[in-house]
Design an enzyme around this catalytic site. Structure first.
Site, PDB file in Angstrom:
ATOM      1  N   HIS A  60       0.834  -1.193   0.000  1.00 58.85           N
ATOM      2  CA  HIS A  60       0.000   0.000   0.000  1.00 58.85           C
ATOM      3  C   HIS A  60       0.873   1.248   0.000  1.00 58.85           C
ATOM      4  O   HIS A  60       2.027   1.230   0.458  1.00 58.85           O
ATOM      5  CB  HIS A  60      -0.923   0.009   1.217  1.00 58.85           C
ATOM      6  CG  HIS A  60      -2.010  -1.014   1.144  1.00 58.85           C
ATOM      7  ND1 HIS A  60      -3.052  -1.074   2.039  1.00 58.85           N
ATOM      8  CD2 HIS A  60      -2.233  -2.024   0.263  1.00 58.85           C
ATOM      9  CE1 HIS A  60      -3.860  -2.072   1.729  1.00 58.85           C
ATOM     10  NE2 HIS A  60      -3.378  -2.669   0.649  1.00 58.85           N
ATOM     11  N   GLU A  62       0.803   3.982   1.738  1.00 59.16           N
ATOM     12  CA  GLU A  62       1.248   4.470   3.039  1.00 59.16           C
ATOM     13  C   GLU A  62       2.492   3.712   3.513  1.00 59.16           C
ATOM     14  O   GLU A  62       3.427   4.315   4.055  1.00 59.16           O
ATOM     15  CB  GLU A  62       0.133   4.307   4.081  1.00 59.16           C
ATOM     16  CG  GLU A  62      -1.135   5.096   3.755  1.00 59.16           C
ATOM     17  CD  GLU A  62      -2.176   4.259   3.042  1.00 59.16           C
ATOM     18  OE1 GLU A  62      -3.368   4.418   3.350  1.00 59.16           O
ATOM     19  OE2 GLU A  62      -1.787   3.441   2.181  1.00 59.16           O
ATOM     20  N   CYS A  99      -3.144  -0.195   7.463  1.00 67.32           N
ATOM     21  CA  CYS A  99      -2.290   0.977   7.316  1.00 67.32           C
ATOM     22  C   CYS A  99      -2.529   1.975   8.448  1.00 67.32           C
ATOM     23  O   CYS A  99      -1.616   2.703   8.845  1.00 67.32           O
ATOM     24  CB  CYS A  99      -2.539   1.650   5.966  1.00 67.32           C
ATOM     25  SG  CYS A  99      -1.884   0.712   4.568  1.00 67.32           S
ATOM     26  N   ALA A 169     -13.601   8.031 -32.013  1.00 68.95           N
ATOM     27  CA  ALA A 169     -12.783   8.802 -32.951  1.00 68.95           C
ATOM     28  C   ALA A 169     -13.614   8.983 -34.208  1.00 68.95           C
ATOM     29  O   ALA A 169     -13.882   8.013 -34.930  1.00 68.95           O
ATOM     30  CB  ALA A 169     -11.475   8.070 -33.252  1.00 68.95           C
ATOM     31  N   SER A 183     -11.311   2.897 -41.890  1.00 67.60           N
ATOM     32  CA  SER A 183     -11.313   3.736 -40.690  1.00 67.60           C
ATOM     33  C   SER A 183      -9.917   4.122 -40.206  1.00 67.60           C
ATOM     34  O   SER A 183      -9.783   4.908 -39.273  1.00 67.60           O
ATOM     35  CB  SER A 183     -12.034   3.002 -39.555  1.00 67.60           C
ATOM     36  OG  SER A 183     -11.372   1.788 -39.246  1.00 67.60           O
ATOM     37  N   TRP A 185      -6.381   5.973 -40.889  1.00 64.75           N
ATOM     38  CA  TRP A 185      -6.669   6.461 -39.541  1.00 64.75           C
ATOM     39  C   TRP A 185      -7.493   7.722 -39.661  1.00 64.75           C
ATOM     40  O   TRP A 185      -7.156   8.591 -40.466  1.00 64.75           O
ATOM     41  CB  TRP A 185      -5.389   6.743 -38.767  1.00 64.75           C
ATOM     42  CG  TRP A 185      -4.538   5.541 -38.558  1.00 64.75           C
ATOM     43  CD1 TRP A 185      -3.445   5.172 -39.252  1.00 64.75           C
ATOM     44  CD2 TRP A 185      -4.710   4.540 -37.538  1.00 64.75           C
ATOM     45  NE1 TRP A 185      -2.904   4.014 -38.758  1.00 64.75           N
ATOM     46  CE2 TRP A 185      -3.668   3.612 -37.686  1.00 64.75           C
ATOM     47  CE3 TRP A 185      -5.635   4.350 -36.515  1.00 64.75           C
ATOM     48  CZ2 TRP A 185      -3.535   2.494 -36.868  1.00 64.75           C
ATOM     49  CZ3 TRP A 185      -5.492   3.249 -35.704  1.00 64.75           C
ATOM     50  CH2 TRP A 185      -4.457   2.348 -35.872  1.00 64.75           C
ATOM     51  N   ARG A 199      -5.203   3.565 -22.561  1.00 65.11           N
ATOM     52  CA  ARG A 199      -5.152   2.112 -22.379  1.00 65.11           C
ATOM     53  C   ARG A 199      -4.273   1.729 -21.197  1.00 65.11           C
ATOM     54  O   ARG A 199      -4.615   0.823 -20.429  1.00 65.11           O
ATOM     55  CB  ARG A 199      -4.637   1.437 -23.655  1.00 65.11           C
ATOM     56  CG  ARG A 199      -5.597   1.479 -24.823  1.00 65.11           C
ATOM     57  CD  ARG A 199      -4.980   0.823 -26.061  1.00 65.11           C
ATOM     58  NE  ARG A 199      -5.862   0.907 -27.212  1.00 65.11           N
ATOM     59  CZ  ARG A 199      -5.547   0.494 -28.434  1.00 65.11           C
ATOM     60  NH1 ARG A 199      -4.338  -0.027 -28.661  1.00 65.11           N
ATOM     61  NH2 ARG A 199      -6.405   0.620 -29.433  1.00 65.11           N
ATOM     62  N   LEU A 219      -5.159  -3.984 -29.800  1.00 63.51           N
ATOM     63  CA  LEU A 219      -5.618  -3.373 -28.555  1.00 63.51           C
ATOM     64  C   LEU A 219      -4.524  -3.336 -27.491  1.00 63.51           C
ATOM     65  O   LEU A 219      -4.797  -3.353 -26.290  1.00 63.51           O
ATOM     66  CB  LEU A 219      -6.851  -4.098 -28.004  1.00 63.51           C
ATOM     67  CG  LEU A 219      -8.099  -4.098 -28.896  1.00 63.51           C
ATOM     68  CD1 LEU A 219      -9.239  -4.831 -28.191  1.00 63.51           C
ATOM     69  CD2 LEU A 219      -8.513  -2.675 -29.248  1.00 63.51           C
ATOM     70  N   ARG A 222       1.343   0.791 -27.213  1.00 66.03           N
ATOM     71  CA  ARG A 222       2.595   0.998 -27.917  1.00 66.03           C
ATOM     72  C   ARG A 222       3.096   2.417 -27.688  1.00 66.03           C
ATOM     73  O   ARG A 222       2.317   3.344 -27.469  1.00 66.03           O
ATOM     74  CB  ARG A 222       2.405   0.755 -29.420  1.00 66.03           C
ATOM     75  CG  ARG A 222       1.943  -0.657 -29.747  1.00 66.03           C
ATOM     76  CD  ARG A 222       1.836  -0.894 -31.243  1.00 66.03           C
ATOM     77  NE  ARG A 222       0.814  -0.067 -31.885  1.00 66.03           N
ATOM     78  CZ  ARG A 222      -0.473  -0.357 -31.921  1.00 66.03           C
ATOM     79  NH1 ARG A 222      -0.925  -1.447 -31.318  1.00 66.03           N
ATOM     80  NH2 ARG A 222      -1.334   0.439 -32.531  1.00 66.03           N
TER      81      ARG A 222
END
Length: 382
Positions: A60, A62, A99, A169, A183, A185, A199, A219, A222
């Site tokens: 965690h 903390e 914590c 988009a 599609s 780009w 992502r 998907l 990069r």
């Protein structure tokens, strides 16, 4: 709101809370089903230690900050210090001790935390434990920002589903593909880089079966180095029609692939995908045999998904909006038009009355090269 022993609220508290919030953002996408927490320990205007939730939710924030402070300045330096942390410290024994107890044992005097943790195992108990030990507890500052950072964790606990971001988009006339299906780009390099950043901060990325078949996407993330977080890839595919030769299917060893399908999907397709290592989810159907988005989100939450990024296409976008589960809509618009025979970003959902139209509130607008990015959140009145 301030609770606890009366004392002066430090003027520099906002500065350290902003630092803690910046640290918490670094953990987004890597800690589900846990919250992404940031912590900063300060004494006499000097930072003693900083920390963020570790990958997988442990250690965690903390604990990381306390350990760093002790290693740099010694345990005595923590006496009388202030812990700025983006969420109420936990009060239960999980994989790690509470914590709240660690802060008390370390000699921390003040805790500044924007919001309470709604997890039933915590839910105010962490604050109460600190107060009972004589610490000052200050809450409320930067609460809206803290809720937004941990919107996924909060949604899973409070709503039983992930926080859903819909990314579109489009052209100026709201099209996501030409009449022939082209599609790539629509938007430029800067916009696409922002999508990859989105992502990295998501637990999972979801698309519909049509988009998966036509675009054959990866998907993946990069442009952020080999160690960048790779989200779970999810395809809403009722009949398990995704080709076994698709890039998604061929790269399961590089990043997980989950498929949401009807309960009567062909048995041989199930076996084939399971043999490749995909994870399958039986999702109940609603009218016209469509998969229930609500049931799908419930199942995803059950297995720990908190932040879900949906990248289309038109049918899945329509279902998300129609079922009123889109928490945030991120729109990238390019300065071109495809015309009425292009594929619409959102299909029809039988809207008859203007007053019933789903409404979103504009948050920000930015120029990215030749494109415009706008961020919208679900209307507060809904």
């Amino acid at each position: 709101m301030r609770t606890g022993i009366p004392s002066r609220i430090a003027d520099d508290d906002p500065r350290w809370l902003e630092m803690a919030l910046a640290l918490s953002r670094r953990s987004l996408g890597q800690v589900a089903p846990n919250p992404a927490v940031g912590a900063v320990i300060v004494r006499d205007g000097r930072v003693l230690g900083r920390g963020a939730t570790g990958a997988g939710g442990s250690p965690h924030a903390e604990v990381v900050a306390l350990s760093q402070a002790v290693s740099r300045f010694g345990a005595d330096a923590l006496s009388g210090a202030t812990m700025h942390v983006t969420l109420e410290p936990c009060a239960h024994h999980g994989r790690t001790p509470p914590c709240a107890d660690a802060l008390i044992d370390a000699g921390i005097a003040r805790v500044v935390a924007p919001i309470e943790d709604p997890d039933p195992r915590v839910s105010g108990q962490g604050f109460q434990r600190l107060l009972a030990a004589g610490l000052e507890v200050i809450t409320g500052r930067y609460a809206d920002m803290a809720r937004q950072v941990n919107a996924g964790f909060l949604s899973r606990i409070q709503n039983g589903r992930p926080h859903v971001t819909l990314k579109l988009a489009t052209t100026l006339d709201g099209r996501i593909a030409t009449a022939t299906g082209q599609s790539r780009w629509i938007t430029g390099l800067q916009a696409r880089r922002v999508v990859h950043l989105m992502r990295t901060r998501s637990d999972a990325v979801m698309i519909g079966a049509g988009t998966a078949r036509i675009d054959d996407p990866m998907l993946d993330v990069r442009g952020f180095g080999d160690r960048a977080h790779q989200p779970i890839r999810i395809v809403v595919d009722g009949s398990l029609s995704l080709p076994l030769t698709s890039r998604l299917a061929r790269t399961i060893r590089d990043a997980p692939l989950w498929l949401l399908h009807r309960r009567n999907a062909p048995h041989e397709r199930r076996e084939a995908f399971q043999g490749l290592g995909a994870r399958l989810f039986d999702v109940r159907t609603i009218e016209n045999g469509r998969l229930s988005i609500g049931d799908a989100l419930l199942q995803l939450a059950d297995v720990g998904v908190t932040r879900l990024l949906c990248e289309g296409g038109g049918q899945i976008s329509t279902a998300l909006i129609a079922e009123d589960v889109v928490d945030e809509l991120v729109l990238f618009q390019a300065g071109r038009t495809f015309g009425g025979d292009g594929a619409a970003a959102v299909a029809g959902f039988g809207l008859k009355d203007l007053a019933d139209a789903p409404k979103f509130d504009l948050v920000t607008t930015n120029r990215l090269g030749d494109d415009i990015m706008s961020v919208w959140r679900r209307n507060a009145a809904r």
